[in-house]
Motif scaffolding. Sequence first.
Motif, mmCIF file in Angstrom:
data_model
loop_
_atom_site.group_PDB
_atom_site.id
_atom_site.type_symbol
_atom_site.label_atom_id
_atom_site.label_comp_id
_atom_site.label_asym_id
_atom_site.label_seq_id
_atom_site.Cartn_x
_atom_site.Cartn_y
_atom_site.Cartn_z
ATOM 1 N N VAL A 6 91.847 9.030 43.116
ATOM 2 C CA VAL A 6 91.579 7.626 42.808
ATOM 3 C C VAL A 6 91.745 6.766 44.054
ATOM 4 O O VAL A 6 90.935 5.874 44.327
ATOM 5 C CB VAL A 6 92.495 7.131 41.670
ATOM 6 N N MET A 36 89.462 1.914 43.440
ATOM 7 C CA MET A 36 89.612 1.564 42.028
ATOM 8 C C MET A 36 88.723 0.406 41.605
ATOM 9 O O MET A 36 88.837 -0.093 40.510
ATOM 10 C CB MET A 36 91.075 1.204 41.755
ATOM 11 N N PRO A 91 86.404 6.560 41.742
ATOM 12 C CA PRO A 91 87.252 7.731 41.506
ATOM 13 C C PRO A 91 86.466 9.034 41.386
ATOM 14 O O PRO A 91 86.945 10.086 41.791
ATOM 15 C CB PRO A 91 87.975 7.397 40.202
#
Length: 88
Positions: A40, A45, A51
């Motif tokens: 991630v 994000m 991700p």
Amino acid sequence: MFVISAVVTGLGAGLVAFQNYLVSAEAVSVPFAGELLAMVVIGGMRSMLGPALGALFFILFREIVFDLDPELAALVGLTFVAFVMFSA
């Protein structure tokens, strides 16, 4: 959202258990959680695609490095540290 997330996670876990005929504690181990966090962080994000791309990069990079020389495991760690330091 929390309940929806729990339902999707439970459904996924049930399908994995049905597929493998085995339920193990590997999916909740600390090293596996660290790998997911690394994926991630590498991908970012901010989007849904981040991700997924981070997971693709992490797995391919790790497999290529370990196929070349297992002694280069520090390279994977250093690359992760570089991603964390320079992702702002």
